[in-house]
Enzyme design. Structure first.
Site, PDB file in Angstrom:
ATOM      1  N   GLU A  29      30.161  46.061  36.747  1.00 25.12           N
ATOM      2  CA  GLU A  29      31.468  45.654  37.253  1.00 25.12           C
ATOM      3  C   GLU A  29      31.526  45.981  38.737  1.00 25.12           C
ATOM      4  OE1 GLU A  29      36.248  46.280  36.288  1.00 25.12           O
ATOM      5  OE2 GLU A  29      34.784  47.707  35.487  1.00 25.12           O
ATOM      6  N   GLU A  68      46.361  46.219  39.382  1.00 25.27           N
ATOM      7  CA  GLU A  68      46.373  47.087  38.208  1.00 25.27           C
ATOM      8  C   GLU A  68      47.505  48.097  38.366  1.00 25.27           C
ATOM      9  OE1 GLU A  68      41.876  47.471  36.479  1.00 25.27           O
ATOM     10  OE2 GLU A  68      42.342  48.707  38.225  1.00 25.27           O
TER      11      GLU A  68
END
Length: 246
Positions: free
Chosen positions: A143, A227
């Protein structure tokens, strides 16, 4: 750390937070509310909402074209201050089977703002790669995150490896594991509200400094969003997000 779930769910009714503007193309209030058009996808993606004691989120597609998407999300979350609640994002659809080595550029730009910065949240690009080109897009072997903002003292997974210069900017590089997935997070020292870069340069840096296997890793997803951890009602607005894979 988000695990974005690209579920095709129907559009929800008008938001409990903000009334639907008739000019908007979509209102997404379901947990995995989804929209697609012009080669892009927008996801409400409340994947971590169960860690909240209360809260809600809706995401809106304001306009779209082949050159990008304008969208915003309004949220409020309480409880679980160290847990990510969601990752409202816009994703550029990725051709299947492209290894990182076969990609010459990942040119992108984003212009964004938050209505309230007294929150715990980040603003970040998120890209997954995997050796299996058919791997689910909700995770990967690796990631890559590019944190354009870190608000309220939140931190990436892993530990700091020091500062590096990539794409003409200084970043603090964090490396850690999320289960079996290795996570690289490039964190800006102060918010970058208008960002334009070739993300392939970040992979080039990882290949040379972290032994990232570009020849065998396939790009699964190319997304940008926010987020939230906790905070009172606030709106994250993206005036335009664009991305191209060459």
């Amino acid at each position: 750390m988000q695990l974005s779930l690209l579920f095709l769910s129907s559009l929800a009714a008008a938001s409990p937070l903000t009334a639907l503007d008739k000019r908007q193309q979509a209102t997404l209030c379901e947990r995995y509310g989804y929209w697609s058009g012009n080669g892009y996808e927008v996801n409400n993606n409340n994947w971590g909402k169960d860690s909240a004691t209360s809260g809600q989120q809706c995401t809106y597609v304001d306009s779209s074209s082949g050159s990008g998407v304008a969208w915003h999300t309004t949220w409020k979350w309480e409880g679980g201050q160290n847990n990510v609640k969601s990752y409202a994002n816009c994703n550029r659809q990725v051709p299947k089977g492209r290894t990182i080595a076969s990609i010459s550029s990942l040119q992108t730009s984003i212009s964004w703002s938050y209505s309230n910065t007294n929150i715990r949240a980040n603003v970040a690009y998120d890209l997954f790669t995997a050796a299996d080109p058919n791997h689910a897009t909700s995770s990967g072997d690796y990631e890559l995150m590019i944190w354009l903002a870190r608000l309220g003292g939140v931190y990436p997974i892993g530990s700091s490896q020091g500062h590096v210069n990539v794409a003409g900017r200084d970043w603090e590089l964090w490396v850690g594991m999320n289960g079996a997935m290795r996570v690289y997070s490039f964190v800006a020292s102060s918010p970058i509200n208008d960002f334009s870069a070739d993300v392939k340069q970040f992979f080039n840096h990882l290949e040379s400094s972290q032994n990232f296997p570009s020849n065998s890793q396939h790009l699964l997803i190319f997304q940008a969003g926010t987020e939230p951890f906790t905070g009172g009602e606030t709106t994250f607005t993206v005036r335009n997000y664009s991305a191209n894979i060459a």
